[in-house]
Write a protein that holds these residues in place. Sequence first.
Motif, mmCIF file in Angstrom:
data_model
loop_
_atom_site.group_PDB
_atom_site.id
_atom_site.type_symbol
_atom_site.label_atom_id
_atom_site.label_comp_id
_atom_site.label_asym_id
_atom_site.label_seq_id
_atom_site.Cartn_x
_atom_site.Cartn_y
_atom_site.Cartn_z
ATOM 1 N N PHE A 1 77.765 -24.910 67.879
ATOM 2 C CA PHE A 1 76.945 -23.695 67.885
ATOM 3 C C PHE A 1 75.517 -24.017 68.351
ATOM 4 N N PHE A 2 74.906 -25.026 67.738
ATOM 5 C CA PHE A 2 73.529 -25.360 68.089
ATOM 6 C C PHE A 2 73.431 -26.038 69.444
ATOM 7 N N ALA A 3 74.418 -26.852 69.783
ATOM 8 C CA ALA A 3 74.398 -27.499 71.094
ATOM 9 C C ALA A 3 74.404 -26.451 72.199
ATOM 10 N N GLU A 4 75.222 -25.437 72.045
ATOM 11 C CA GLU A 4 75.279 -24.396 73.069
ATOM 12 C C GLU A 4 73.979 -23.590 73.121
ATOM 13 N N ARG A 5 73.406 -23.333 71.960
ATOM 14 C CA ARG A 5 72.133 -22.604 71.930
ATOM 15 C C ARG A 5 71.022 -23.393 72.626
ATOM 16 N N LEU A 6 70.996 -24.685 72.397
ATOM 17 C CA LEU A 6 69.988 -25.515 73.061
ATOM 18 C C LEU A 6 70.190 -25.510 74.566
ATOM 19 N N TYR A 7 71.437 -25.607 74.985
ATOM 20 C CA TYR A 7 71.725 -25.606 76.422
ATOM 21 C C TYR A 7 71.280 -24.288 77.058
ATOM 22 N N CYS A 8 71.617 -23.185 76.417
ATOM 23 C CA CYS A 8 71.262 -21.878 76.971
ATOM 24 C C CYS A 8 69.755 -21.648 76.975
ATOM 25 N N ALA A 9 69.034 -22.295 76.058
ATOM 26 C CA ALA A 9 67.578 -22.156 76.024
ATOM 27 C C ALA A 9 66.916 -22.861 77.205
ATOM 28 N N MET A 10 67.624 -23.821 77.799
ATOM 29 C CA MET A 10 67.015 -24.623 78.865
ATOM 30 C C MET A 10 67.650 -24.443 80.234
ATOM 31 N N LYS A 11 68.855 -23.896 80.306
ATOM 32 C CA LYS A 11 69.525 -23.804 81.596
ATOM 33 C C LYS A 11 68.843 -22.766 82.480
ATOM 34 N N GLY A 12 68.995 -22.921 83.767
ATOM 35 C CA GLY A 12 68.457 -21.943 84.709
ATOM 36 C C GLY A 12 66.939 -22.006 84.795
ATOM 37 N N ALA A 13 66.378 -20.984 85.401
ATOM 38 C CA ALA A 13 64.925 -20.939 85.583
ATOM 39 C C ALA A 13 64.240 -20.614 84.268
ATOM 40 N N GLY A 14 63.174 -21.328 83.979
ATOM 41 C CA GLY A 14 62.419 -21.072 82.757
ATOM 42 C C GLY A 14 63.067 -21.684 81.536
ATOM 43 N N THR A 15 62.305 -21.716 80.454
ATOM 44 C CA THR A 15 62.779 -22.296 79.199
ATOM 45 C C THR A 15 62.421 -21.371 78.047
ATOM 46 N N ASP A 16 63.372 -21.122 77.167
ATOM 47 C CA ASP A 16 63.113 -20.362 75.948
ATOM 48 C C ASP A 16 62.560 -21.351 74.921
ATOM 49 N N ASP A 17 61.241 -21.590 75.003
ATOM 50 C CA ASP A 17 60.628 -22.649 74.201
ATOM 51 C C ASP A 17 60.699 -22.380 72.708
ATOM 52 N N TYR B 1 73.412 -12.421 76.238
ATOM 53 C CA TYR B 1 72.790 -13.599 75.655
ATOM 54 C C TYR B 1 73.626 -14.086 74.490
ATOM 55 N N PRO B 2 73.795 -15.394 74.371
ATOM 56 C CA PRO B 2 74.680 -15.926 73.349
ATOM 57 C C PRO B 2 74.195 -15.608 71.942
ATOM 58 N N PRO B 3 75.138 -15.353 71.050
ATOM 59 C CA PRO B 3 74.778 -14.986 69.689
ATOM 60 C C PRO B 3 74.537 -16.199 68.816
ATOM 61 N N PHE B 4 73.962 -17.239 69.372
ATOM 62 C CA PHE B 4 73.859 -18.467 68.614
ATOM 63 C C PHE B 4 72.437 -18.952 68.403
ATOM 64 N N PRO B 5 71.604 -18.171 67.724
ATOM 65 C CA PRO B 5 70.292 -18.711 67.384
ATOM 66 C C PRO B 5 70.448 -19.861 66.411
ATOM 67 N N GLY B 6 69.493 -20.684 66.350
ATOM 68 C CA GLY B 6 69.620 -21.883 65.556
ATOM 69 C C GLY B 6 69.378 -21.687 64.087
ATOM 70 N N TYR B 7 69.866 -22.682 63.325
ATOM 71 C CA TYR B 7 69.584 -22.660 61.910
ATOM 72 C C TYR B 7 68.138 -23.016 61.652
ATOM 73 N N PRO B 8 67.625 -22.473 60.593
ATOM 74 C CA PRO B 8 66.339 -22.958 60.157
ATOM 75 C C PRO B 8 66.552 -24.166 59.288
ATOM 76 N N PRO B 9 65.528 -24.796 58.887
ATOM 77 C CA PRO B 9 65.666 -25.988 58.078
ATOM 78 C C PRO B 9 66.280 -25.661 56.736
ATOM 79 N N VAL B 10 67.120 -26.590 56.272
ATOM 80 C CA VAL B 10 67.711 -26.385 54.961
ATOM 81 C C VAL B 10 67.524 -27.626 54.125
ATOM 82 N N GLY B 11 67.783 -27.498 52.821
ATOM 83 C CA GLY B 11 67.887 -28.672 52.001
ATOM 84 C C GLY B 11 66.659 -29.047 51.224
#
Length: 445
Positions: free
Chosen positions: A377-393, A11-21
């Motif tokens: 980094f985030f674009a790839e994480r989003l793609y991996c969350a949705m590709k294939g069967a099921g969704t990592d909501d 599994y890709p090591p790219f979890p998303g950032y949390p909100p900042v700022g």
Amino acid sequence: MSYPGYPPTGYPPFPGYPPVGQESSFPPPGQYPYPSGFPPMGGGAYPAAPGGGYPGAGGYPAPGGYAGAPQPGAPPSYPVGGFPGGQMPSQYPGGQTPYSSQINTESFSSYPIFSPASLDNSSEPAAMTQGTQGTIRPAANFDAMRDAEILRKAMKGFGTDEQAIVDVVSARSNDQRQKIKAAFKTMYGKDLIKDLKSELSGNMEELILALFMPTTYYDAWSLRNAMKGAGTQERVLIEILCTRSNREIQDIVRCYQSEFGRDLEKDIRSDTSGHFERLLVSMCQGNRDENQNVNHQMAQEDAQRLYQAGEGKLGTDESCFNMILATRSFPQLRATMEAYSRVANRDLLSSVGREFSGNVESGLKAILQCALNRQAFFAERLYCAMKGAGTDDSTLVRIVVTRSEIDLVQIKQMFSQMYQKTLGTMIASDTSGDYRKLLLAIVGQ
């Protein structure tokens, strides 16, 4: 599409950032005005992430891939503010787009590097806030009492007017949502979060609650969920602790203690072990150098040390990797990666993949990839969350919510470049109902 050096499985090591700022509005320890009614901490809020991972070696555009890129052999110059005007070129010389060509190990300065993103009131250096844009901006002519009344009417009586909720929530900043929450309690003597939970369910409920959590609380809550009960959600720990600024981490540590009465470092030590534990403990100190100036001599020395600690010897000196990746600024790490490619004739990401495995590999790679290009980094994480069967909501919700006021515009651009489809199109095909409507409203579709 691929990142250089990533293994074909895992599994890709790219979890998303949390909100900042929004640290300036964050209250001191012991004074967090969080309403009751947030989801209970039990039972692991984050479902298991889908399998799959990074395809084989790929790369970034060749030298000269964007205006002003230094040529091989020239002293590298790192565009901290990103592309001129904050816009990514629509096409690279020779028709190349990011990640479409083989990696050039001579000069990492040819990578399309965006600045680490931040809001205007972020604690990060001002140079790091340029060139990024969120899809959500504070609403003009904002009236918290009027919005509270709209939400009350949407939930009153039989049925729920989900569209009215979507229209309000998707068009307000996090700070404005906190004001709506306070106005709702003042006007009606009721807790908005509890009312929303009683009217909503499933992914829509999770998304709404994430939008209404104060940003630092969301991080602390996510970390607590990741370590509570049986098992540990290591990807959530990596996603938050390996990618935050010093100020954000310090605020998270204080919030975690105040809200949950627990010491974050102690919880990390009890839930992880070995070199992964040491990396996360280093991260939760919030002591990374944030000087944006690059010391090229240090970069060369660090590259040599990393080579001698890994590829240049039998076995691996893990502590050397931990020390350099945990303490150097992101611009400094980019310079080190370029120097390493000359020393080892191999990119540092690839060497980390050869020398490490499991969670510590994922954590080290997350740090390096953030230093190179956060939006990719985030674009790839989003793609991996949705590709294939099921969704990592949970990952989908976390990234969309936390980047919505920071750099989701640039993430969408990278997503289209890397996968030849828009983020909105993929969300629409993977979700449904009011959950889909709200996600699409946030991403600006």
